[in-house]
Design a protein around this motif. Sequence first.
Motif, PDB file in Angstrom:
ATOM      1  N   LYS A  18     -52.524  89.579  11.747  1.00 14.10           N
ATOM      2  CA  LYS A  18     -52.050  89.295  13.105  1.00 14.10           C
ATOM      3  C   LYS A  18     -52.925  88.267  13.822  1.00 14.10           C
ATOM      4  O   LYS A  18     -52.428  87.488  14.642  1.00 14.10           O
ATOM      5  CB  LYS A  18     -52.030  90.610  13.889  1.00 14.10           C
ATOM      6  CG  LYS A  18     -51.317  90.551  15.189  1.00 14.10           C
ATOM      7  CD  LYS A  18     -51.242  91.945  15.794  1.00 14.10           C
ATOM      8  CE  LYS A  18     -50.418  91.953  17.057  1.00 14.10           C
ATOM      9  NZ  LYS A  18     -50.249  93.293  17.592  1.00 14.10           N
ATOM     10  N   SER A  26     -38.976  90.600  12.683  1.00 13.95           N
ATOM     11  CA  SER A  26     -38.541  90.408  14.066  1.00 13.95           C
ATOM     12  C   SER A  26     -39.709  89.870  14.885  1.00 13.95           C
ATOM     13  O   SER A  26     -40.874  90.088  14.550  1.00 13.95           O
ATOM     14  CB  SER A  26     -38.002  91.714  14.650  1.00 13.95           C
ATOM     15  OG  SER A  26     -38.982  92.716  14.587  1.00 13.95           O
ATOM     16  N   TYR A  27     -39.384  89.179  15.965  1.00 18.54           N
ATOM     17  CA  TYR A  27     -40.387  88.545  16.819  1.00 18.54           C
ATOM     18  C   TYR A  27     -40.621  89.402  18.056  1.00 18.54           C
ATOM     19  O   TYR A  27     -39.678  89.854  18.712  1.00 18.54           O
ATOM     20  CB  TYR A  27     -39.906  87.150  17.222  1.00 18.54           C
ATOM     21  CG  TYR A  27     -40.905  86.353  18.009  1.00 18.54           C
ATOM     22  CD1 TYR A  27     -42.057  85.863  17.409  1.00 18.54           C
ATOM     23  CD2 TYR A  27     -40.703  86.078  19.348  1.00 18.54           C
ATOM     24  CE1 TYR A  27     -42.989  85.120  18.124  1.00 18.54           C
ATOM     25  CE2 TYR A  27     -41.619  85.330  20.072  1.00 18.54           C
ATOM     26  CZ  TYR A  27     -42.760  84.867  19.459  1.00 18.54           C
ATOM     27  OH  TYR A  27     -43.671  84.125  20.171  1.00 18.54           O
ATOM     28  N   ILE A  28     -41.886  89.645  18.372  1.00 21.48           N
ATOM     29  CA  ILE A  28     -42.262  90.402  19.568  1.00 21.48           C
ATOM     30  C   ILE A  28     -42.654  89.373  20.630  1.00 21.48           C
ATOM     31  O   ILE A  28     -43.728  88.761  20.537  1.00 21.48           O
ATOM     32  CB  ILE A  28     -43.443  91.361  19.289  1.00 21.48           C
ATOM     33  CG1 ILE A  28     -43.123  92.268  18.103  1.00 21.48           C
ATOM     34  CG2 ILE A  28     -43.774  92.180  20.516  1.00 21.48           C
ATOM     35  CD1 ILE A  28     -44.315  93.044  17.595  1.00 21.48           C
ATOM     36  N   THR A  29     -41.799  89.168  21.618  1.00 26.63           N
ATOM     37  CA  THR A  29     -42.028  88.097  22.597  1.00 26.63           C
ATOM     38  C   THR A  29     -43.235  88.346  23.483  1.00 26.63           C
ATOM     39  O   THR A  29     -43.923  87.407  23.865  1.00 26.63           O
ATOM     40  CB  THR A  29     -40.774  87.898  23.474  1.00 26.63           C
ATOM     41  OG1 THR A  29     -40.333  89.154  23.958  1.00 26.63           O
ATOM     42  CG2 THR A  29     -39.679  87.230  22.709  1.00 26.63           C
ATOM     43  N   GLU A  30     -43.512  89.613  23.832  1.00 32.22           N
ATOM     44  CA  GLU A  30     -44.653  89.913  24.716  1.00 32.22           C
ATOM     45  C   GLU A  30     -45.978  89.510  24.069  1.00 32.22           C
ATOM     46  O   GLU A  30     -46.875  88.997  24.720  1.00 32.22           O
ATOM     47  CB  GLU A  30     -44.718  91.405  25.062  1.00 32.22           C
ATOM     48  CG  GLU A  30     -43.485  91.980  25.709  1.00 32.22           C
ATOM     49  CD  GLU A  30     -42.449  92.414  24.686  1.00 32.22           C
ATOM     50  OE1 GLU A  30     -42.790  93.125  23.726  1.00 32.22           O
ATOM     51  OE2 GLU A  30     -41.291  92.032  24.855  1.00 32.22           O
ATOM     52  N   GLU A  31     -46.106  89.763  22.774  1.00 30.67           N
ATOM     53  CA  GLU A  31     -47.361  89.475  22.060  1.00 30.67           C
ATOM     54  C   GLU A  31     -47.339  88.117  21.378  1.00 30.67           C
ATOM     55  O   GLU A  31     -48.371  87.641  20.911  1.00 30.67           O
ATOM     56  CB  GLU A  31     -47.608  90.556  21.003  1.00 30.67           C
ATOM     57  CG  GLU A  31     -47.791  91.936  21.557  1.00 30.67           C
ATOM     58  CD  GLU A  31     -48.039  92.944  20.451  1.00 30.67           C
ATOM     59  OE1 GLU A  31     -48.648  92.579  19.424  1.00 30.67           O
ATOM     60  OE2 GLU A  31     -47.619  94.100  20.618  1.00 30.67           O
ATOM     61  N   LYS A  78     -43.136  91.383  13.637  1.00 31.41           N
ATOM     62  CA  LYS A  78     -43.146  92.741  13.107  1.00 31.41           C
ATOM     63  C   LYS A  78     -42.326  92.690  11.815  1.00 31.41           C
ATOM     64  O   LYS A  78     -41.213  92.175  11.804  1.00 31.41           O
ATOM     65  CB  LYS A  78     -42.518  93.693  14.119  1.00 31.41           C
ATOM     66  CG  LYS A  78     -42.489  95.106  13.678  1.00 31.41           C
ATOM     67  CD  LYS A  78     -41.917  96.128  14.648  1.00 31.41           C
ATOM     68  CE  LYS A  78     -41.338  95.673  15.919  1.00 31.41           C
ATOM     69  NZ  LYS A  78     -40.741  96.761  16.715  1.00 31.41           N
ATOM     70  N   LYS A  97     -46.068  87.568  18.510  1.00 31.97           N
ATOM     71  CA  LYS A  97     -46.383  87.902  17.116  1.00 31.97           C
ATOM     72  C   LYS A  97     -45.121  88.441  16.461  1.00 31.97           C
ATOM     73  O   LYS A  97     -44.077  88.574  17.100  1.00 31.97           O
ATOM     74  CB  LYS A  97     -47.502  88.956  17.039  1.00 31.97           C
ATOM     75  CG  LYS A  97     -48.791  88.544  17.717  1.00 31.97           C
ATOM     76  CD  LYS A  97     -49.450  87.370  17.047  1.00 31.97           C
ATOM     77  CE  LYS A  97     -50.719  86.993  17.794  1.00 31.97           C
ATOM     78  NZ  LYS A  97     -51.358  85.826  17.287  1.00 31.97           N
ATOM     79  N   VAL A 105     -47.216  95.814  11.536  1.00 25.31           N
ATOM     80  CA  VAL A 105     -47.381  95.133  12.800  1.00 25.31           C
ATOM     81  C   VAL A 105     -48.642  94.280  12.840  1.00 25.31           C
ATOM     82  O   VAL A 105     -48.781  93.455  13.710  1.00 25.31           O
ATOM     83  CB  VAL A 105     -47.431  96.110  13.982  1.00 25.31           C
ATOM     84  CG1 VAL A 105     -46.797  95.507  15.199  1.00 25.31           C
ATOM     85  CG2 VAL A 105     -46.786  97.421  13.679  1.00 25.31           C
TER      86      VAL A 105
END
Length: 134
Positions: free
Chosen positions: A63, A82-87, A91, A89, A131
């Motif tokens: 990460k 999948s894309y984690i917009t808040e981070e 998953k 980064k 993650v």
Amino acid sequence: MINKMLFINIKQFFKKPFTNLFPLAHIPDHLLAVLKRVKSGEVELNPPVPTPEGFRGRIAYDKDKCIGCRLCVRVCPANAISYITEEKKIKVHVDRCCFCAQCTEICPVQCLSMSNEFLLASYNRKEQVVVGNN
């Protein structure tokens, strides 16, 4: 007529299999008795076969290296990333992954890699989500 397939078949005939043998030379009548004999040192179990070079196992994700470019998300044929917009980064859902290694090849910073881990069965689906730093 000799063709390429004949050479491949002959080559595979002399090659060792990549699968593990049964832990013992013969199938035992009573497994509990065999386990006691293994514990005492009377019987030796067959060692596991090492994974071959280039084996594509569970995806490892660093990460800290990830820059959030989303190229892996675009290239994944199984929609396992999948894309984690808040981070900013990603998953990785290993339970959806088809282990094609396209994500590892396209990653510009090499934060994704294929590990030698192949024992992926579990009762908890959340354990199959990578993650970071696995």
